[in-house]
Design an enzyme around this catalytic site. Structure first.
Site, PDB file in Angstrom:
ATOM      1  NE  ARG A  50       2.655   7.070  96.817  1.00 25.68           N
ATOM      2  CZ  ARG A  50       1.734   6.696  97.682  1.00 25.68           C
ATOM      3  NH1 ARG A  50       2.039   5.868  98.656  1.00 25.68           N
ATOM      4  NH2 ARG A  50       0.496   7.124  97.590  1.00 25.68           N
TER       5      ARG A  50
ATOM      6  CG  ASN B  92       3.994   9.783  98.725  1.00 24.94           C
ATOM      7  OD1 ASN B  92       4.592   9.929  97.663  1.00 24.94           O
ATOM      8  ND2 ASN B  92       2.678   9.794  98.800  1.00 24.94           N
TER       9      ASN B  92
END
Length: 94
Positions: free
Chosen positions: A21, A39
């Site tokens: 991320r 996520n």
């Protein structure tokens, strides 16, 4: 295509717990893209990115490579109609 391109990316493989991320966020900011990344409970990472077609293509290519500790098995690219706010954020897991 003259305007911005917006796509939803679904990335599968070893992409959680490896800084994916943060990698997407840093890359998006560097490329001048708007959107978000998060996520997924299924173990994948999902992102919506919007910007120039060239910048979006570069983001897709970089997601195929991922950060060093990752292993990317698949990047699914889907057209996206969701409005994208300016800037780039990390969203909570879904």
């Amino acid at each position: 295509m003259n305007g911005p391109r917006t796509v939803r990316l679904r990335i599968e493989g070893r992409v959680q717990g490896v800084g994916f991320r943060m990698f997407v966020e840093r890359t998006a900011v560097a490329l001048g893209l708007d959107g978000w990344v998060r996520n997924r409970r299924d173990g994948g990472v999902e992102a919506v990115v919007s910007g120039t077609p060239a910048a979006v293509e570069e983001m897709i290519a970089r997601c195929h490579a991922g950060p060093p500790a990752s292993r990317v098995d698949r990047v699914e690219v889907l057209p996206e109609d969701e409005p994208v706010a300016p800037g780039f954020t990390v969203r909570p897991t879904v």
